[in-house]
Scaffold this motif. Structure first.
Motif, mmCIF file in Angstrom:
data_model
loop_
_atom_site.group_PDB
_atom_site.id
_atom_site.type_symbol
_atom_site.label_atom_id
_atom_site.label_comp_id
_atom_site.label_asym_id
_atom_site.label_seq_id
_atom_site.Cartn_x
_atom_site.Cartn_y
_atom_site.Cartn_z
ATOM 1 N N THR A 121 77.475 37.504 22.129
ATOM 2 C CA THR A 121 76.457 36.654 22.756
ATOM 3 C C THR A 121 76.237 35.370 21.956
ATOM 4 O OG1 THR A 121 75.324 38.579 23.681
ATOM 5 C CG2 THR A 121 74.032 36.548 23.484
ATOM 6 N N ILE A 122 76.068 34.253 22.659
ATOM 7 C CA ILE A 122 75.759 32.959 22.052
ATOM 8 C C ILE A 122 74.321 32.574 22.385
ATOM 9 C CG2 ILE A 122 76.321 30.491 22.022
ATOM 10 C CD1 ILE A 122 78.468 32.153 20.729
ATOM 11 N N ILE A 123 73.572 32.176 21.372
ATOM 12 C CA ILE A 123 72.210 31.656 21.561
ATOM 13 C C ILE A 123 72.287 30.138 21.433
ATOM 14 C CG2 ILE A 123 69.844 31.599 20.690
ATOM 15 C CD1 ILE A 123 70.508 34.275 21.861
ATOM 16 N N ASP A 124 72.180 29.432 22.550
ATOM 17 C CA ASP A 124 72.291 27.967 22.555
ATOM 18 C C ASP A 124 70.891 27.362 22.469
ATOM 19 O OD1 ASP A 124 72.775 25.309 22.914
ATOM 20 O OD2 ASP A 124 74.060 25.537 24.679
ATOM 21 N N LEU A 125 70.515 26.937 21.273
ATOM 22 C CA LEU A 125 69.162 26.418 21.062
ATOM 23 C C LEU A 125 68.956 25.042 21.685
ATOM 24 C CD1 LEU A 125 68.568 27.488 17.347
ATOM 25 C CD2 LEU A 125 67.775 28.618 19.427
ATOM 26 N N ALA A 126 70.053 24.372 22.038
ATOM 27 C CA ALA A 126 69.914 23.077 22.712
ATOM 28 C C ALA A 126 69.443 23.263 24.149
ATOM 29 C CB ALA A 126 71.246 22.331 22.693
ATOM 30 N N VAL A 127 69.676 24.446 24.703
ATOM 31 C CA VAL A 127 69.334 24.724 26.101
ATOM 32 C C VAL A 127 68.132 25.657 26.202
ATOM 33 C CG1 VAL A 127 70.166 25.778 28.248
ATOM 34 C CG2 VAL A 127 71.720 24.386 26.839
ATOM 35 N N GLY A 158 73.892 26.766 12.585
ATOM 36 C CA GLY A 158 73.820 25.371 13.018
ATOM 37 C C GLY A 158 75.099 24.914 13.700
ATOM 38 N N ASN A 159 75.003 23.758 14.315
ATOM 39 C CA ASN A 159 76.126 23.177 15.057
ATOM 40 C C ASN A 159 77.306 22.908 14.135
ATOM 41 O OD1 ASN A 159 76.519 22.715 17.695
ATOM 42 N ND2 ASN A 159 75.851 20.587 17.695
ATOM 43 N N GLY A 160 78.466 23.452 14.454
ATOM 44 C CA GLY A 160 79.682 23.128 13.719
ATOM 45 C C GLY A 160 79.770 23.638 12.310
ATOM 46 N N VAL A 161 78.895 24.585 11.909
ATOM 47 C CA VAL A 161 78.911 25.014 10.511
ATOM 48 C C VAL A 161 80.141 25.855 10.168
ATOM 49 C CG1 VAL A 161 76.421 24.921 10.181
ATOM 50 C CG2 VAL A 161 77.456 27.025 11.011
ATOM 51 N N ASP A 162 80.890 26.285 11.162
ATOM 52 C CA ASP A 162 82.116 27.026 10.851
ATOM 53 C C ASP A 162 83.133 26.144 10.127
ATOM 54 O OD1 ASP A 162 81.172 29.375 11.847
ATOM 55 O OD2 ASP A 162 82.056 29.152 13.828
ATOM 56 N N ASN A 205 70.894 26.443 9.079
ATOM 57 C CA ASN A 205 70.635 27.318 10.218
ATOM 58 C C ASN A 205 69.221 27.136 10.754
ATOM 59 O OD1 ASN A 205 73.139 28.694 9.633
ATOM 60 N ND2 ASN A 205 72.047 29.729 7.981
ATOM 61 N N ALA A 206 68.997 27.685 11.960
ATOM 62 C CA ALA A 206 67.643 27.859 12.478
ATOM 63 C C ALA A 206 67.246 29.304 12.222
ATOM 64 C CB ALA A 206 67.599 27.545 13.968
ATOM 65 N N SER A 248 75.007 17.714 12.345
ATOM 66 C CA SER A 248 73.789 18.515 12.324
ATOM 67 C C SER A 248 72.701 17.933 13.227
ATOM 68 C CB SER A 248 73.248 18.648 10.906
ATOM 69 O OG SER A 248 72.062 19.427 10.909
ATOM 70 N N GLU A 249 71.952 18.827 13.863
ATOM 71 C CA GLU A 249 70.811 18.422 14.701
ATOM 72 C C GLU A 249 69.494 18.566 13.945
ATOM 73 O OE1 GLU A 249 71.381 21.112 17.918
ATOM 74 O OE2 GLU A 249 73.008 19.980 18.824
ATOM 75 N N ILE A 250 69.567 18.965 12.680
ATOM 76 C CA ILE A 250 68.366 19.130 11.864
ATOM 77 C C ILE A 250 67.879 17.764 11.379
ATOM 78 C CG2 ILE A 250 67.490 20.116 9.696
ATOM 79 C CD1 ILE A 250 69.511 22.412 10.109
ATOM 80 N N ASP A 251 66.564 17.571 11.391
ATOM 81 C CA ASP A 251 65.955 16.299 10.989
ATOM 82 C C ASP A 251 65.983 16.181 9.469
ATOM 83 O OD1 ASP A 251 64.600 13.937 10.870
ATOM 84 O OD2 ASP A 251 62.617 14.805 11.257
ATOM 85 N N PHE A 252 67.083 15.638 8.942
ATOM 86 C CA PHE A 252 67.289 15.521 7.499
ATOM 87 C C PHE A 252 68.297 14.409 7.286
ATOM 88 C CE2 PHE A 252 69.342 16.815 3.466
ATOM 89 C CZ PHE A 252 68.233 17.120 2.681
ATOM 90 N N ASP A 253 68.046 13.545 6.311
ATOM 91 C CA ASP A 253 68.927 12.395 6.080
ATOM 92 C C ASP A 253 70.145 12.838 5.263
ATOM 93 O OD1 ASP A 253 70.160 9.979 5.625
ATOM 94 O OD2 ASP A 253 68.314 8.926 5.059
ATOM 95 N N TYR A 254 71.081 13.472 5.944
ATOM 96 C CA TYR A 254 72.268 13.986 5.256
ATOM 97 C C TYR A 254 73.115 12.856 4.660
ATOM 98 C CZ TYR A 254 71.410 18.597 7.299
ATOM 99 O OH TYR A 254 70.860 19.809 7.645
ATOM 100 N N PHE A 255 73.101 11.690 5.279
ATOM 101 C CA PHE A 255 73.929 10.603 4.743
ATOM 102 C C PHE A 255 73.399 10.125 3.401
ATOM 103 C CE2 PHE A 255 75.666 6.299 4.417
ATOM 104 C CZ PHE A 255 77.009 6.565 4.666
ATOM 105 N N LEU A 256 72.091 9.963 3.289
ATOM 106 C CA LEU A 256 71.489 9.612 1.997
ATOM 107 C C LEU A 256 71.793 10.692 0.970
ATOM 108 C CD1 LEU A 256 69.597 8.001 0.105
ATOM 109 C CD2 LEU A 256 67.690 9.323 1.073
ATOM 110 N N TYR A 257 71.583 11.946 1.362
ATOM 111 C CA TYR A 257 71.855 13.072 0.471
ATOM 112 C C TYR A 257 73.291 13.009 -0.042
ATOM 113 C CZ TYR A 257 72.616 17.957 -0.921
ATOM 114 O OH TYR A 257 72.942 19.098 -1.621
#
Length: 370
Positions: free
Chosen positions: A18-24, A82-86, A63-64, A344-353
């Motif tokens: 089963t897939i849990i799609d949090l975007a939907v 999370g999206n694409g974490v594989d 992750n969520a 990532s869809e998480i609200d975090f400035d990954y580019f600065l990090y």
């Protein structure tokens, strides 16, 4: 439905695709979907349950995480990847280690897995804060917890014929992913494109190989490393006040110095501040704070009688060992941050990090190269 096992004869864990799609899925639709999933994986728990309540937990950067509540039932912890974490995480390796740790009564038990996530045992607890982590008493207790985790190497020894060091495997893998994503990253923002041009990622393969050569000369025993001991991954149990380290998705075999330096670097981050992605090296533990931590680490009795910790290792020598390995952590997490910045869809400035970690790598690399 499946019951995955491994060559280690690990206990069977219920699973499905089963897939849990949090975007939907939101609100009632999410609760309905998760309830059906629970009914498949845990029919005994779900018996008589017609309604569940889902409570989102903040703080995870990959992750969520949710608490699953139902009347008269023990709480479950749900983790949706999370999206694409594989591209980042070896999920099969992670699940195998979680099962082994469950067998050693370390961390929360793995209860079940599904297509893009898993259920874990919920431990009644509070999560540490940044300030908690940096207090002397808590810091020393984290040192003891990390020693216990490292000594798992005695129970599950490193096999040079089939096992690998996570740090170099991840750096090599993540660099390839980043280079494939580079056109997309540069198209996202003119500012990003300018920074990436100046940074010249094409230089990294040479620097990576030189970094490996430098660190090969540092004696640092291979341990079972957590690799992500930030404060959000340390719980204090309600009944006993015992500290429990959780979230082993980046764990695996690594040099001891790497895991120690990785923890020290987490002092420089407060993920609940106004600038959660910004590394503040003024908060990095002082030399004395590091020595206090490492003294406790060395003095903690080994549950598994680890012969690699001996009288020839001093807090001072261990501090030098971890200081040299810090650059590898900067490099790995810098590459990780660029991948997350792309997906990532998480609200975090990954580019600065990412750019701060990569800059820190270049500074440390220049220091140790000379």
């Amino acid at each position: 439905m499946s019951s995955p096992t491994s060559s280690d004869d690990l206990p069977a864990i219920p699973g499905c695709d089963t897939i849990i799609d949090l975007a939907v899925l939101k609100g009632d639709a999410l609760e309905t979907k998760v309830l059906k999933l629970v009914q498949v994986l845990f029919p005994d728990w779900a018996e008589g349950v017609e309604k569940i309540n889902i409570e989102r937990v903040s703080g995870a950067l990959t992750n969520a995480v949710f608490f699953i509540n139902a009347a008269n039932k023990r709480r479950l912890l749900l983790r949706v990847y999370g999206n694409g974490v594989d591209q980042i995480i070896d999920r099969e390796n992670e699940l195998a280690w979680l099962a082994r740790l469950s067998g050693l009564n370390i961390g929360p038990r793995l209860l079940g897995i599904f297509g893009n996530g898993r259920f874990e045992e919920y431990l009644p607890s509070t999560t540490l804060t940044h300030d908690d982590m940096c207090t002397p008493e808590i810091s020393q207790r984290i040192a003891s917890s990390l020693r216990e985790i490292h000594d798992i190497i005695v129970v599950h020894p490193f096999d040079t014929t089939k096992d690998h060091l996570e740090i170099w495997t991840n750096i090599d893998k993540w660099y390839k992913v980043v280079m494939n994503l580079l056109p997309n990253l540069m198209s996202k923002s003119h500012g990003w494109a300018e920074v990436l041009k100046v940074y010249n990622l094409e230089r990294l393969p040479y620097e990576i190989e030189e970094c490996k050569k430098i660190l090969e000369k540092v004696h640092s025993p291979v341990v079972f490393a957590h690799n992500d001991t930030q404060y959000g991954n340390v719980l204090q149990l309600e009944n006993t006040n015992e500290l429990v380290v959780v979230d082993f998705e980046y764990s695996g075999y690594n040099p001891r110095g790497y895991d120690l330096s990785n923890h020290f670097c987490e002092w420089a981050y407060d993920y609940h501040s106004d600038q959660p992605a910004s590394m503040d090296m003024k908060k990095y533990p002082t030399y004395d704070e590091q020595i206090r931590f490492l003294k406790t680490y060395l003095e903690t009795p080994s549950k598994f009688d680890n012969p690699d910790i001996n009288d020839s290792v001093t807090p001072e020598s261990l501090q030098k060992e971890s200081a040299m390995w810090l650059m590898a952590g900067h490099l790995a997490w810098g590459l990780w941050g660029l991948i997350q910045a792309n997906q990532s869809e998480i609200d975090f400035d990954y580019f600065l990090y990412s750019t701060q970690r990569l800059n820190a790598f270049r500074e440390d690399f220049a220091k140790w190269s000379s």
